[in-house]
Write a protein that holds these residues in place. Structure first.
Motif, short mmCIF file in Angstrom:
data_model
loop_
_atom_site.label_atom_id
_atom_site.label_comp_id
_atom_site.label_asym_id
_atom_site.label_seq_id
_atom_site.Cartn_x
_atom_site.Cartn_y
_atom_site.Cartn_z
N SER A 24 39.16 -1.06 -68.84
CA SER A 24 39.57 -1.27 -67.45
C SER A 24 39.27 -2.71 -67.05
O SER A 24 38.24 -3.27 -67.43
N ARG A 65 40.12 1.50 -63.30
CA ARG A 65 39.59 1.75 -61.96
C ARG A 65 40.51 1.08 -60.94
O ARG A 65 40.93 -0.07 -61.13
N GLU A 90 40.63 6.71 -60.74
CA GLU A 90 40.89 6.18 -62.08
C GLU A 90 42.32 6.54 -62.48
O GLU A 90 42.73 7.68 -62.34
N PHE A 281 31.76 0.57 -56.62
CA PHE A 281 32.54 -0.16 -57.63
C PHE A 281 32.96 -1.55 -57.12
O PHE A 281 33.02 -2.51 -57.89
N ASP A 285 31.90 -5.09 -58.82
CA ASP A 285 32.88 -6.10 -59.23
C ASP A 285 32.78 -7.38 -58.41
O ASP A 285 33.70 -8.21 -58.43
N TYR A 334 31.19 3.69 -67.11
CA TYR A 334 31.23 2.33 -66.57
C TYR A 334 29.82 1.73 -66.57
O TYR A 334 29.15 1.72 -65.54
N GLU A 336 28.82 -1.13 -66.36
CA GLU A 336 28.62 -2.21 -65.38
C GLU A 336 28.04 -1.66 -64.08
O GLU A 336 27.35 -2.36 -63.34
#
Ligand code: ATP
Ligand code: MG
Ligand code: MG
Ligand code: MG
Length: 459
Positions: A24, A65, A90, A281, A285, A334, A336
């Motif tokens: 993603s 995502r 998603e 999320f 990001d 994920y 991250e």
């Protein structure tokens, strides 16, 4: 099948069909001023579709995502009202860059749904673009779809990522959740009532739309598909609403426990669970709550979540405390998210602290005024005062209004905003940013970051 297993089943199936698994991309589009947030799996492949970038594969698959809370695809106002929309979701996808086209795209999708996942064929409904005889013939003659379960639609079967960029006719697959749910098949009058829920969109990428609206053929016919992971999970888990799937039930249970709520079906729990995902999320990001652009969209979503918490009786911060549950649910897929856990929690906690100070006051002002109001339109001046003094984004006020059967006088709000802009120019020292306006219904236009204009402008 658990949501995580479905994601894996999809990616492995397409790998077995010679697709390269691609991770993603970020929710913040890389170097694309036409896009507010990543809204589809194809975004990271835009240049490849346009022939401007060559990759060392011609077939790809991903679980992307996505956030649809602004710009061309905006579902913020749907959250809490439909069974199928999230701000964050998603999108599972398979892509062909000048490799296969309609026939294989349809065959892959049908095989995956009916053979790999074992969905009953009688529950599926197909749509194609009104002009697309070729796709209709593939579905009817080769796949064996009953022509009575295929609709030919116009705008709904033409997909575009934004006002410009790759686009083309599409064919969509819907799942019939059964006669217990109100609503009709695609193309009927009540087709937005969530009985027939769109699960998969197969886009036959053929054009690039330029700024004048002109369509130019792409260098090679290509395929872009998108299937909402949460929607297919609902189907496979035998539930109607996305909010009833394993992942959402875990988030809802954690929220309910935190707030001492016993009614697990409460709409506000769904809104909070949805908003928790998009907010976490987005921060992961790199977006932080702020007064403009992406940061203001994030701020609006957080404040909306906090208001729903207050509605459920929260008397202190609760939102940031839910971050560990989200990480527990989605951190494996994920990493991250796990890496930024403390950064996310503190960004949400800051915003919660700030807004908590004004939320209660704003709500009691609003309650008082509504009690005294004759009619069902909230005056623009009040909408503006809630924004200006109490930090209520307009969509938050609208969310409350909608629950109580009121609408907003948006023209009056705009006029009050203009007045204030003038005063602040004359006064010089006023610090509030009045560039943020928000469309409540329909299209919002994202004009890019270089223009100096806020991304969300009332059309
Ligand atoms: P809908 O008509 O239900 O709003 P859409 O046509 O806007 O969906 P597409 O742009 O075709 O959606 O996106 C591809 C797929 O992504 C959809 O078929 C659906 O499964 C999923 N999807 C789209 N929007 C959302 C959303 N807001 N939340 C969850 N899944 C979504
Ligand atoms: Mg939509
Ligand atoms: Mg649709
Ligand atoms: Mg669609």
């Amino acid at each position: 099948m658990k949501t995580a297993e479905i994601r894996e089943a999809f990616l492995s199936y397409f790998e077995s069909q010679q697709h390269t698994r691609v991770a993603s991309s970020s929710l913040v589009p890389h170097d694309d001023p036409t896009l507010l947030f990543t809204n589809a799996g194809m975004n990271q492949f835009k240049e490849t579709f346009l022939g401007l970038e060559v990759r060392d594969y011609t077939r790809a698959t991903s679980s992307q995502r996505c956030v649809r809370a602004g710009g061309k695809h905006n579902d913020l106002e749907n959250v809490g009202y439909t069974a199928r929309h999230h701000t964050f979701f998603e999108m599972l996808g398979n892509f062909s860059f000048g490799d296969y086209f309609k026939r294989e795209a349809i065959q892959f999708a049908w095989t995956f749904l009916t053979e790999v996942l074992g969905l009953p064929k009688a529950r599926l409904w197909i749509t194609v673009h009104i002009s697309d005889d070729e796709a209709a013939a593939i579905w009817i003659d080769e796949i064996g779809i009953d022509p009575n379960r295929l609709s030919r639609l116009d705008e709904d079967n033409f997909w575009q990522m934004g006002d410009t960029g790759p686009c083309g006719p599409s064919s969509e697959i819907f799942y019939d959740h059964g006669a217990d749910v109100p609503g009709g098949p695609p193309g009927s009058e009540d087709d937005d009532l969530d009985r027939y829920i769109e699960i998969w969109n197969l886009v036959f990428m053929q054009f690039n739309r330029d700024a004048d609206g002109t369509l130019h053929p792409l260098p090679a016919p290509s395929v872009d598909t998108g299937m909402g992971l949460e929607r297919i999970a609902a189907v496979l888990q035998g539930v109607h609403s996305n909010y009833e799937i394993d992942l959402f039930q875990a988030l809802i249970a954690a929220t309910a426990a935190r707030l001492g709520v016993t009614d697990l079906e409460h709409k506000s729990l769904r809104v909070i669970a949805d908003h928790l995902r998009s907010c976490c999320f987005l921060v992961a990001d790199g977006v932080l709550p702020g007064n403009e652009g992406r940061g203001y969209v994030l701020r609006r979503i957080i404040r909306r979540a906090i208001r729903h918490g207050s509605k459920l009786g929260a008397d202190g911060p609760f939102f940031s405390a839910l971050v560990p549950e989200l990480v527990a649910q989605m951190g494996d897929a994920y990493p991250e998210l796990r890496d930024s856990e403390s950064r996310i929690a503190s960004a949400l906690a800051n915003e919660e602290d700030q807004f908590a100070r004004t939320l209660d006051n704003g709500l009691s002002i609003l309650d008082g005024e509504l009690a005294a109001l004759s009619g069902t339109v909230i005056p623009g001046e009040l909408v503006f005062r809630l924004y200006d003094t109490y930090g209520f984004p307009v969509d938050l006020t609208n969310d409350i209004a909608r629950e109580r059967g009121f609408t907003l006088d948006l023209d009056g709000y705009e006029a009050a905003m203009d007045e204030q802009r003038k005063r602040s120019q004359e006064g010089g020292s006023f610090k509030v940013d009045y560039s943020n306006t928000v469309a409540l219904e329909g299209e919002t236009e994202f004009t890019g970051y270089d223009s100096g204009v806020s991304e969300a402008t009332v059309m």
